[in-house]
Write a protein that holds these residues in place. Structure first.
Motif, PDB file in Angstrom:
ATOM      1  N   GLY A  11       0.820  -1.206   0.000  1.00 28.16           N
ATOM      2  CA  GLY A  11       0.000   0.000   0.000  1.00 28.16           C
ATOM      3  C   GLY A  11       0.850   1.250   0.000  1.00 28.16           C
ATOM      4  N   VAL A  12       0.308   2.290  -0.623  1.00 28.60           N
ATOM      5  CA  VAL A  12       0.945   3.598  -0.639  1.00 28.60           C
ATOM      6  C   VAL A  12       0.276   4.462   0.430  1.00 28.60           C
ATOM      7  CG1 VAL A  12       1.438   5.650  -2.017  1.00 28.60           C
ATOM      8  CG2 VAL A  12       1.415   3.399  -3.098  1.00 28.60           C
ATOM      9  N   ARG A  22      -3.234  -1.613  -2.062  1.00 29.26           N
ATOM     10  CA  ARG A  22      -4.207  -0.617  -1.592  1.00 29.26           C
ATOM     11  C   ARG A  22      -3.854   0.693  -2.292  1.00 29.26           C
ATOM     12  NH1 ARG A  22      -4.638   0.078   4.569  1.00 29.26           N
ATOM     13  NH2 ARG A  22      -6.407   1.324   3.825  1.00 29.26           N
ATOM     14  N   TYR A  23      -4.792   1.166  -3.115  1.00 31.64           N
ATOM     15  CA  TYR A  23      -4.440   2.268  -4.008  1.00 31.64           C
ATOM     16  C   TYR A  23      -5.503   3.364  -3.962  1.00 31.64           C
ATOM     17  CZ  TYR A  23      -1.759   4.347  -7.755  1.00 31.64           C
ATOM     18  OH  TYR A  23      -0.961   5.193  -8.473  1.00 31.64           O
ATOM     19  N   PRO A  24      -5.053   4.620  -3.957  1.00 30.66           N
ATOM     20  CA  PRO A  24      -5.999   5.727  -3.762  1.00 30.66           C
ATOM     21  C   PRO A  24      -6.660   6.214  -5.051  1.00 30.66           C
ATOM     22  CG  PRO A  24      -3.759   6.578  -3.813  1.00 30.66           C
ATOM     23  CD  PRO A  24      -3.651   5.078  -3.937  1.00 30.66           C
ATOM     24  N   TRP A  38      -5.609  11.147 -13.835  1.00 28.69           N
ATOM     25  CA  TRP A  38      -4.579  10.517 -12.999  1.00 28.69           C
ATOM     26  C   TRP A  38      -4.958   9.069 -12.703  1.00 28.69           C
ATOM     27  CZ3 TRP A  38      -3.974   8.227  -8.182  1.00 28.69           C
ATOM     28  CH2 TRP A  38      -2.672   8.182  -7.671  1.00 28.69           C
ATOM     29  N   ALA A  39      -6.196   8.862 -12.257  1.00 27.14           N
ATOM     30  CA  ALA A  39      -6.633   7.507 -11.915  1.00 27.14           C
ATOM     31  C   ALA A  39      -6.731   6.633 -13.157  1.00 27.14           C
ATOM     32  CB  ALA A  39      -7.982   7.562 -11.191  1.00 27.14           C
ATOM     33  N   ASP A  40      -7.187   7.195 -14.284  1.00 26.24           N
ATOM     34  CA  ASP A  40      -7.287   6.414 -15.521  1.00 26.24           C
ATOM     35  C   ASP A  40      -5.946   5.780 -15.874  1.00 26.24           C
ATOM     36  OD1 ASP A  40      -9.923   7.130 -15.786  1.00 26.24           O
ATOM     37  OD2 ASP A  40      -9.590   8.619 -17.362  1.00 26.24           O
ATOM     38  N   GLU A  41      -4.912   6.606 -15.872  1.00 25.25           N
ATOM     39  CA  GLU A  41      -3.598   6.148 -16.302  1.00 25.25           C
ATOM     40  C   GLU A  41      -3.030   5.104 -15.349  1.00 25.25           C
ATOM     41  OE1 GLU A  41       0.322   8.335 -18.159  1.00 25.25           O
ATOM     42  OE2 GLU A  41      -0.601   9.247 -16.380  1.00 25.25           O
ATOM     43  N   ARG A  42      -3.169   5.334 -14.051  1.00 23.01           N
ATOM     44  CA  ARG A  42      -2.531   4.455 -13.073  1.00 23.01           C
ATOM     45  C   ARG A  42      -3.293   3.146 -12.870  1.00 23.01           C
ATOM     46  NH1 ARG A  42      -0.792   9.149 -13.093  1.00 23.01           N
ATOM     47  NH2 ARG A  42       1.238   9.750 -12.218  1.00 23.01           N
ATOM     48  N   GLY A  79      -0.771  -6.703 -13.755  1.00 23.08           N
ATOM     49  CA  GLY A  79      -1.326  -7.857 -13.058  1.00 23.08           C
ATOM     50  C   GLY A  79      -1.435  -7.669 -11.554  1.00 23.08           C
ATOM     51  N   ILE A  80      -1.525  -6.419 -11.105  1.00 24.41           N
ATOM     52  CA  ILE A  80      -1.679  -6.125  -9.677  1.00 24.41           C
ATOM     53  C   ILE A  80      -3.125  -5.718  -9.419  1.00 24.41           C
ATOM     54  CG2 ILE A  80      -0.927  -4.693  -7.745  1.00 24.41           C
ATOM     55  CD1 ILE A  80       1.696  -4.262  -9.213  1.00 24.41           C
ATOM     56  N   ARG A  81      -3.769  -6.382  -8.501  1.00 25.10           N
ATOM     57  CA  ARG A  81      -5.172  -6.108  -8.188  1.00 25.10           C
ATOM     58  C   ARG A  81      -5.283  -4.870  -7.304  1.00 25.10           C
ATOM     59  NH1 ARG A  81      -5.901 -10.514  -5.916  1.00 25.10           N
ATOM     60  NH2 ARG A  81      -6.132 -10.018  -3.707  1.00 25.10           N
ATOM     61  N   PRO A  82      -5.929  -3.812  -7.760  1.00 25.51           N
ATOM     62  CA  PRO A  82      -6.071  -2.633  -6.898  1.00 25.51           C
ATOM     63  C   PRO A  82      -7.203  -2.794  -5.889  1.00 25.51           C
ATOM     64  CG  PRO A  82      -7.000  -2.174  -9.056  1.00 25.51           C
ATOM     65  CD  PRO A  82      -6.432  -3.564  -9.124  1.00 25.51           C
ATOM     66  N   ILE A  83      -6.915  -2.421  -4.663  1.00 27.06           N
ATOM     67  CA  ILE A  83      -7.946  -2.294  -3.629  1.00 27.06           C
ATOM     68  C   ILE A  83      -8.161  -0.795  -3.478  1.00 27.06           C
ATOM     69  CG2 ILE A  83      -8.564  -2.764  -1.226  1.00 27.06           C
ATOM     70  CD1 ILE A  83      -6.457  -5.052  -1.331  1.00 27.06           C
ATOM     71  N   VAL A  84      -9.219  -0.301  -4.068  1.00 28.50           N
ATOM     72  CA  VAL A  84      -9.380   1.135  -4.253  1.00 28.50           C
ATOM     73  C   VAL A  84      -9.922   1.799  -2.992  1.00 28.50           C
ATOM     74  CG1 VAL A  84     -10.736   2.882  -5.477  1.00 28.50           C
ATOM     75  CG2 VAL A  84      -9.572   1.064  -6.750  1.00 28.50           C
ATOM     76  N   GLY A  85      -9.196   2.808  -2.529  1.00 29.81           N
ATOM     77  CA  GLY A  85      -9.634   3.611  -1.394  1.00 29.81           C
ATOM     78  C   GLY A  85     -10.240   4.914  -1.878  1.00 29.81           C
ATOM     79  N   LEU A  86     -11.346   5.337  -1.256  1.00 27.28           N
ATOM     80  CA  LEU A  86     -12.046   6.557  -1.671  1.00 27.28           C
ATOM     81  C   LEU A  86     -11.831   7.714  -0.706  1.00 27.28           C
ATOM     82  CD1 LEU A  86     -15.440   4.964  -2.817  1.00 27.28           C
ATOM     83  CD2 LEU A  86     -13.335   5.298  -4.135  1.00 27.28           C
ATOM     84  N   VAL A  87     -11.723   7.420   0.578  1.00 25.26           N
ATOM     85  CA  VAL A  87     -11.430   8.438   1.600  1.00 25.26           C
ATOM     86  C   VAL A  87     -10.417   7.828   2.553  1.00 25.26           C
ATOM     87  CG1 VAL A  87     -12.339   9.833   3.495  1.00 25.26           C
ATOM     88  CG2 VAL A  87     -13.707   9.535   1.440  1.00 25.26           C
ATOM     89  N   HIS A  88      -9.304   8.505   2.761  1.00 20.58           N
ATOM     90  CA  HIS A  88      -8.246   7.962   3.607  1.00 20.58           C
ATOM     91  C   HIS A  88      -7.895   8.985   4.683  1.00 20.58           C
ATOM     92  CE1 HIS A  88      -5.107   4.735   3.884  1.00 20.58           C
ATOM     93  NE2 HIS A  88      -4.528   5.667   4.639  1.00 20.58           N
TER      94      HIS A  88
END
Length: 741
Positions: A16-17, A56-58, A76-80, A88-97
């Motif tokens: 996670g970032v 875990r990705y924002p 930004w999100a489109d590209e990343r 092949g990395i599954r994103p676990i998308v965070g909306l508010v951190h």
């Protein structure tokens, strides 16, 4: 219904970032801007090289749609996200951190849940292939910091604001998942929370029991467990929450598909009414009793409960799949490795007992900023993570290139199913050693019941391979021994009688007997002026000995770190020297070091050669700063050069950074000096100011009038194009004076 663990599936490695966007007053603090990931797409390739399964990705509301959903910028999100998909990395998308949303809402806005749900639906519509979400990270923790402690917006300091914020966040999670599942019915909720435990004296057991029940509230609300018989129902009513708000969760349960546990050593607390035992900053109360609130690991005699206990408790309470969604420790490198490996081992052990633990997350891939002040102000305090960002950008202004640390290697090993085998893992982390205790130890009965589940032996292991430190009588060698002791690194401090580095037979014998995992060459001829009269002696120790030691380390495949000097330069420039600058020494000592660098790296290219400058130490009576303060404090005159500019180095900082680089497996030439350029006379003035000593007897003269034999460069400040790892000189001097008190 209880989860059924498929034991044929391996424990996954997630990452996670650190991506917090939190609000303090009217100012937003954005970790992605601080760490530079906001503008570095190629970070994702570095992450993929770790072999991680998910990240875990924002896709944070505050960043994508700060001015309303109709004005959202998705580029930004489109590209990343597309790049993560390709990798092949599954994103676990965070909306508010840890945030409170854009300016047009807040955690106490009754419409926050519906507004976030609209944003969540937009994310799902745009990326229908994404299957894992964390709509709100750590809702209870965020509610405490924002509604109870006043740290973050809306800066509430009462139970009602806390309760309103928590219920708003949990409702937002449920509505967001409802909205997302209208697009992707298989979307999963990975709900995170910090589950720190509270321990106490018998008198305060009631408060610990209350807080240990409250820590489950976000999960209990989402699981539809907060009924009129729930222990927190009455508390929430007392806060001012009505039945309708609580019953909504009974009618709209949204249990996590995976419960994500975040655990930090500072999260476990100990409450003690004997306030006199603890610093005033820890004093507080609950209106009924006054007490100190301190880190449990610093006072509980039986050590901390540990990650295994928390995972076991969560499993027994919910029987839902688990993951450790943040594993991070702000500490020295070997302790970071020990912490991650302890959590991984606990997860693996629990899986053998049919506890459904799915993953362990290496958190803070790029490190984090200013968590030491709980993100209440930005001063740039950096904690490195899987990668270290203290690279060339610090001096050049360019975007940093993340440098993989030893944690990156461990993550790669774990992801590939390899067992980490570094000798430093044989020693328990500081949280398992008696030196962790800062206050009179107290037996915590609950921890005593768990003892043996989490705790490895508290004593240091003496059977593991040591770190061999050459130079038992020198300032640097003794400092290495002292800090290895503190860091739990088994070592052997060697005198010249025990190992003469200029004698190949002596070196071979010791390396064969000790079988060290690495060697630190802290020996050296340091008398710069005397070297002009006895160059053979200087060259034997500094050059011949270093080269022979390097050759022997290459033979035994043992990493080596050795030290060089700023005096390899001639001082004709006016900008800090970097590692790639050509050497041109002016004196015999400098020549011995420059030649040593060349021969060491020729004999053993994997060696780590550290150039440093003008070091000062609180544990040495004969360095410039200590002598200056001693003379000035006694009312004696002290003479120093006013026209020779150096970059002084605080020895503890130097040793810590050197050990971290050694553990990271770094090689080649590195410059390590505290950030700053100062004349010798001004260095004496700075030290005197920090120590409260008069400088009336300080005499500043040109270098040529000091009567020194060896010529010296007028400017030998060390910069770096590899990494400026040490703090500024002002900070180092303050710590030096504090240590000397």
């Amino acid at each position: 219904m209880a989860s059924v663990l498929n034991s044929t599936l391996p424990l996954e490695v997630w990452a996670g970032v650190e991506c917090t966007v939190n609000r303090v007053g009217d100012e937003y603090f954005d970790q992605l801007e601080y760490n530079g990931h906001a503008t570095r797409l190629n970070d994702l390739e570095l992450f993929a090289e770790l072999g991680i399964h998910a990240i875990r990705y924002p896709v944070l509301w505050e960043r994508i749609a700060p001015n309303g959903l109709e004005n959202a910028n998705w580029s930004w999100a489109d590209e990343r996200l597309e790049r993560l998909r390709e990798l092949g990395i599954r994103p676990i998308v965070g909306l508010v951190h840890h945030g409170s949303g854009p300016r047009y809402t807040s955690l106490v806005d009754p419409e926050f849940p519906e507004k976030l749900a609209l944003y969540a639906r937009a994310v799902a519509d745009r990326y229908p292939w994404i299957t894992h979400y964390t709509p709100v990270n750590e809702p209870l923790t965020t509610a405490r910091f924002s509604g109870m402690y006043g740290h973050w917006y809306p800066h509430g300091r009462d139970d009602l604001t806390f309760a309103r914020a928590l219920l708003v966040e949990c409702r937002a999670i449920a509505l967001s998942m409802q909205a997302i599942r209208k697009v992707n019915s298989n979307a999963q909720l990975i709900q995170t929370e910090d589950l720190g435990k509270v321990y106490s004296t018998p008198k305060l057991a009631y408060q610990a029991e209350f807080e240990n029940e409250r820590r489950w509230l976000s999960f209990d609300l989402l699981c539809g467990r907060v009924t009129p018989t729930h222990p927190m129902w009455g508390y929430l009513h007392k806060c001012g929450v009505n039945d309708t708000d609580l019953e909504w969760f009974l009618e709209n349960p949204c249990p996590p598909d995976i419960i994500g546990i975040n655990h930090y050593l500072t999260s476990d607390r100990f409450l003690d009414e004997r306030k006199e035992r603890y610093p005033a900053c820890s004093h507080g109360g609950n209106g009924r009793d006054e007490y100190a609130d301190v880190e449990a690991v610093r006072v509980c005699a039986e050590s901390a409960a540990g990650p295994r206990t928390l995972l076991q408790e969560a499993w027994e309470r919910y029987k839902l799949p688990l993951a450790v969604t943040e594993a991070h420790l702000s500490c020295t490198r070997e302790e970071q490795l020990r912490w991650l490996y302890e959590i991984w081992s606990a997860a693996q052990e629990l899986r053998t007992q049919d506890v459904d633990v799915r993953a362990v997350t290496a958190w803070a891939l790029l490190g984090s900023y200013d968590w030491n002040s709980l993100l209440t102000r930005f001063v740039g305090y950096y904690e490195s993570g899987v990668f270290d960002l203290r690279s060339r950008s610090i001096s050049s202004g360019e975007s940093p290139h993340p440098r993989p640390t030893a944690i990156a290697k461990m993550v790669r090993d774990l992801a590939a199913g390899r067992q980490p085998d570094h000798p430093i893992l044989e020693t328990p982390g500081w949280w398992r050693r008696q030196s962790r205790l800062l206050y009179p130890p107290v037996s915590c009965q609950k921890i005593e019941e768990d003892k043996g589940k989490d705790s490895p032996p508290l004593s240091l292991s003496h059977s593991c391979s040591p770190l061999a430190i050459v130079g038992a009588t020198g300032t640097l060698g003794r400092a290495f021994a002292r800090l290895c002791e503190m860091r739990g690194i088994t070592y052997r401090l060697l005198s010249r009688q025990e190992m003469d580095i200029a004698n190949p037979d002596s070196v071979d014998r010791v390396l064969d007997e000790l079988k060290p995992w690495a060697v630190v060459n802290a020996a050296g001829y340091v008398r710069v002026d005397d070297a002009e009269h006895e160059p053979e002696v200087c060259l034997r120790v500094n050059t011949t000995g270093a080269a022979m030691l390097a050759a022997a380390c290459a033979k035994y495949k043992v990493p080596l770190v050795t030290f060089s000097s700023d005096l390899v330069f001639d001082g004709v420039v006016s900008n800090p020297y970097i590692e790639s600058d050509a050497v041109a020494p002016l004196n015999v000592y400098g020549c011995s070091k420059a030649l040593a660098e060349k021969l060491v790296l020729k004999a053993n290219p994997s060696s780590l050669v550290i150039r440093t400058s003008a070091f000062f130490s609180p544990w040495d009576d004969y360095n410039f700063v200590t002598i200056a303060l001693r003379q000035l404090s006694a009312g004696n005159s002290f003479v120093a050069a006013e026209d020779t500019i150096v970059s002084p180095t605080y020895v503890p900082d130097l040793v810590h950074a050197s050990l971290d680089l050694l553990i990271d497996g770094e090689s080649g030439v590195w410059h390590l000096a505290n950030k700053g350029a100062i004349a010798w006379a001004d260095l004496a003035r700075l030290a005197a100011k920090k120590a409260g000593v008069s400088v009336s007897n300080l005499i500043a003269l040109p270098m040529r009038e000091l009567g020194l034999i060896a010529p010296r460069p007028s400017y030998s400040v060390l910069g770096s194009n590899r990494g400026e790892l040490l703090s500024c000189l002002d900070s180092a001097m303050s710590r030096y004076c504090h240590e000397c008190e």
